[in-house]
Design a protein around this motif. Sequence first.
Motif, PDB file in Angstrom:
ATOM      1  N   ALA A   1      45.043  35.024  66.373  1.00 40.86           N
ATOM      2  CA  ALA A   1      44.419  34.073  66.009  1.00 40.86           C
ATOM      3  C   ALA A   1      44.694  34.835  64.040  1.00 40.86           C
ATOM      4  O   ALA A   1      45.094  36.815  64.317  1.00 40.86           O
ATOM      5  CB  ALA A   1      43.206  34.231  66.064  1.00 40.86           C
ATOM      6  N   ASP A   2      44.544  34.432  62.946  1.00 39.58           N
ATOM      7  CA  ASP A   2      43.921  35.388  61.505  1.00 39.58           C
ATOM      8  C   ASP A   2      42.749  35.638  61.672  1.00 39.58           C
ATOM      9  O   ASP A   2      42.736  36.647  60.851  1.00 39.58           O
ATOM     10  CB  ASP A   2      44.656  33.900  60.790  1.00 39.58           C
ATOM     11  CG  ASP A   2      45.705  33.399  61.011  1.00 39.58           C
ATOM     12  OD1 ASP A   2      47.124  34.365  61.324  1.00 39.58           O
ATOM     13  OD2 ASP A   2      46.057  31.790  61.757  1.00 39.58           O
ATOM     14  N   ILE A   3      41.669  34.554  62.240  1.00 34.97           N
ATOM     15  CA  ILE A   3      40.313  35.223  61.795  1.00 34.97           C
ATOM     16  C   ILE A   3      39.898  35.071  63.513  1.00 34.97           C
ATOM     17  O   ILE A   3      40.040  33.954  64.208  1.00 34.97           O
ATOM     18  CB  ILE A   3      39.904  33.352  61.481  1.00 34.97           C
ATOM     19  CG1 ILE A   3      40.257  33.595  60.121  1.00 34.97           C
ATOM     20  CG2 ILE A   3      38.313  34.187  61.306  1.00 34.97           C
ATOM     21  CD1 ILE A   3      40.302  32.222  59.242  1.00 34.97           C
ATOM     22  N   VAL A   4      39.393  36.325  64.125  1.00 33.13           N
ATOM     23  CA  VAL A   4      38.644  35.899  65.042  1.00 33.13           C
ATOM     24  C   VAL A   4      37.055  36.016  65.006  1.00 33.13           C
ATOM     25  O   VAL A   4      36.741  36.878  64.264  1.00 33.13           O
ATOM     26  CB  VAL A   4      39.039  36.904  65.800  1.00 33.13           C
ATOM     27  CG1 VAL A   4      38.234  37.385  67.381  1.00 33.13           C
ATOM     28  CG2 VAL A   4      40.459  37.236  65.831  1.00 33.13           C
TER      29      VAL A   4
ATOM     30  N   GLU B   1      35.203  43.860  73.330  1.00 35.99           N
ATOM     31  CA  GLU B   1      37.425  43.593  73.213  1.00 35.99           C
ATOM     32  C   GLU B   1      37.602  42.555  72.123  1.00 35.99           C
ATOM     33  O   GLU B   1      38.678  42.841  72.151  1.00 35.99           O
ATOM     34  CB  GLU B   1      37.023  42.673  74.704  1.00 35.99           C
ATOM     35  CG  GLU B   1      36.370  43.406  76.095  1.00 35.99           C
ATOM     36  CD  GLU B   1      38.213  43.692  76.321  1.00 35.99           C
ATOM     37  OE1 GLU B   1      38.797  43.622  76.817  1.00 35.99           O
ATOM     38  OE2 GLU B   1      37.647  45.440  76.485  1.00 35.99           O
ATOM     39  N   LEU B   2      37.024  41.973  71.861  1.00 39.22           N
ATOM     40  CA  LEU B   2      37.250  41.367  70.559  1.00 39.22           C
ATOM     41  C   LEU B   2      37.721  42.332  69.654  1.00 39.22           C
ATOM     42  O   LEU B   2      39.121  42.143  69.026  1.00 39.22           O
ATOM     43  CB  LEU B   2      36.170  40.422  69.393  1.00 39.22           C
ATOM     44  CG  LEU B   2      36.100  39.181  70.847  1.00 39.22           C
ATOM     45  CD1 LEU B   2      35.206  38.345  70.006  1.00 39.22           C
ATOM     46  CD2 LEU B   2      37.366  38.376  70.899  1.00 39.22           C
ATOM     47  N   LEU B   3      37.210  43.568  69.278  1.00 35.27           N
ATOM     48  CA  LEU B   3      37.563  44.397  68.010  1.00 35.27           C
ATOM     49  C   LEU B   3      39.109  45.343  68.382  1.00 35.27           C
ATOM     50  O   LEU B   3      39.473  45.104  67.314  1.00 35.27           O
ATOM     51  CB  LEU B   3      36.403  45.296  68.010  1.00 35.27           C
ATOM     52  CG  LEU B   3      35.114  44.059  66.750  1.00 35.27           C
ATOM     53  CD1 LEU B   3      34.153  45.158  67.179  1.00 35.27           C
ATOM     54  CD2 LEU B   3      35.566  43.901  65.512  1.00 35.27           C
TER      55      LEU B   3
ATOM     56  N   PRO C   1      45.280  44.063  63.845  1.00 38.37           N
ATOM     57  CA  PRO C   1      45.263  44.844  62.535  1.00 38.37           C
ATOM     58  C   PRO C   1      44.883  44.289  61.441  1.00 38.37           C
ATOM     59  O   PRO C   1      43.229  43.946  60.196  1.00 38.37           O
ATOM     60  CB  PRO C   1      45.762  46.068  62.120  1.00 38.37           C
ATOM     61  CG  PRO C   1      46.266  46.349  63.531  1.00 38.37           C
ATOM     62  CD  PRO C   1      47.109  44.571  64.060  1.00 38.37           C
ATOM     63  N   GLU C   2      45.246  43.463  61.054  1.00 33.21           N
ATOM     64  CA  GLU C   2      45.789  42.108  59.695  1.00 33.21           C
ATOM     65  C   GLU C   2      44.427  41.080  59.910  1.00 33.21           C
ATOM     66  O   GLU C   2      44.034  40.244  59.108  1.00 33.21           O
ATOM     67  CB  GLU C   2      46.530  42.197  59.461  1.00 33.21           C
ATOM     68  CG  GLU C   2      47.238  40.938  60.583  1.00 33.21           C
ATOM     69  CD  GLU C   2      48.136  41.105  60.976  1.00 33.21           C
ATOM     70  OE1 GLU C   2      48.989  40.729  61.649  1.00 33.21           O
ATOM     71  OE2 GLU C   2      48.081  42.998  61.311  1.00 33.21           O
ATOM     72  N   ALA C   3      44.103  40.417  61.100  1.00 29.05           N
ATOM     73  CA  ALA C   3      42.855  39.773  61.494  1.00 29.05           C
ATOM     74  C   ALA C   3      41.888  39.517  60.633  1.00 29.05           C
ATOM     75  O   ALA C   3      40.797  40.811  60.931  1.00 29.05           O
ATOM     76  CB  ALA C   3      42.614  39.314  62.855  1.00 29.05           C
ATOM     77  N   LEU C   4      41.304  38.646  59.693  1.00 21.80           N
ATOM     78  CA  LEU C   4      39.891  38.747  59.574  1.00 21.80           C
ATOM     79  C   LEU C   4      38.789  38.582  60.873  1.00 21.80           C
ATOM     80  O   LEU C   4      38.898  37.560  61.826  1.00 21.80           O
ATOM     81  CB  LEU C   4      39.454  37.540  58.499  1.00 21.80           C
ATOM     82  CG  LEU C   4      37.895  37.211  58.451  1.00 21.80           C
ATOM     83  CD1 LEU C   4      37.577  38.866  57.239  1.00 21.80           C
ATOM     84  CD2 LEU C   4      38.504  35.650  57.458  1.00 21.80           C
TER      85      LEU C   4
END
Length: 362
Positions: free
Chosen positions: A80-83, A99-101, A106-109
């Motif tokens: 994903a680009d945005i999580v 887990e999500l972090l 790294p570049e995802a918002l």
Amino acid sequence: MKIAFYGSSLVSAYWNGAATYYRGLLRALAEKGYDITFYEPDVYDRQKNRDIDPPEWCKVVVYEGTVGALKTATEQAATADIVVKASGVGFEDDFLLEELLRKARPEALKIFWDVDAPATLAEVRGAPDHPLRGALSKIDMVLTYGGGNPVVDAYRFIGAQECIPIYNALDPQTHHPVPAEPRFTADLGFLGNRLPDREARVEEFFLDPASRLPDQTFLLGGSGWQDKPMSQNVNYIGHVSTRDHNAFNVTPKAVLNISRASMAENGFSPATRVFEAAGAGACLITDFWEGIDLFLKPDEEVLVARDGGDVADILGGLSQERAKEIGQRALQRVLSEHTYAHRAETVDLLFRRHAEKLEAAE
């Protein structure tokens, strides 16, 4: 852009007050071209009490309420680009955030979306080692369901890089005027589940006025009130499906909004019920909280009560004609300023601003 959104539930409003908020906002973002997948755990019998099918505008992934299934679901964050991790998912919230972090690119918002900021902040303040404190340095943005400057300041104080309220609003496709239904006939209706920090306020703002006005009829909807003492003029009907909310709102002469204690104390936290009622053209009576006038104009678009005595006085002097007039004014106000399309404009701008920063840094 692709959004991976981890929340309580999109398809079930059962013990899930954020459902309306998620549906309205994510639908509006999907209409702007976002590719959204909503991940929700199978807990609290929500899947047994679905009130919508998975929508065309959002893919829904339901995972078992186990740590193993959670880990599998979070693997998809890497695409994903945005999580987004919402508060109050209901199963291993702290571990889910961790887990999500860890798995997001790294570049995802990376966003923590707090749908109950006053309660979250109270919990964090009481726990110096709360996992959210350490996670905030890795989170790009905190978005909140409400709270105004008090919440923004509190989040910045505990380490948030950025905190922005994205208030509740109206989805005109789901909440709108409908014909009245006789089963919801009453002078005053209130819809809300029985919760510890709401119960005393329901006693004060709803049950006490009912006992004061024996000649008027009161309608109570929501789960958990079956053993609550109440006067004979209160008709308790239990859980009310979201498909019936419009009729519930428009049929009584007026409907009541009662904020949970933490929301009322903080202010600037309009509940989804406020916009549901206004969107249906209902005459709304609300308990007082700071910031009401940002959304509806008191005495013209909403009636405001500071205690149960005020509710009784307002209801006792409220004609059907004035109630209809207030409801129509509220409807026009929320359609012109407070739809989820309006909120999505703000969110879209935030997302694009982040993307532009990434491009500039490359």
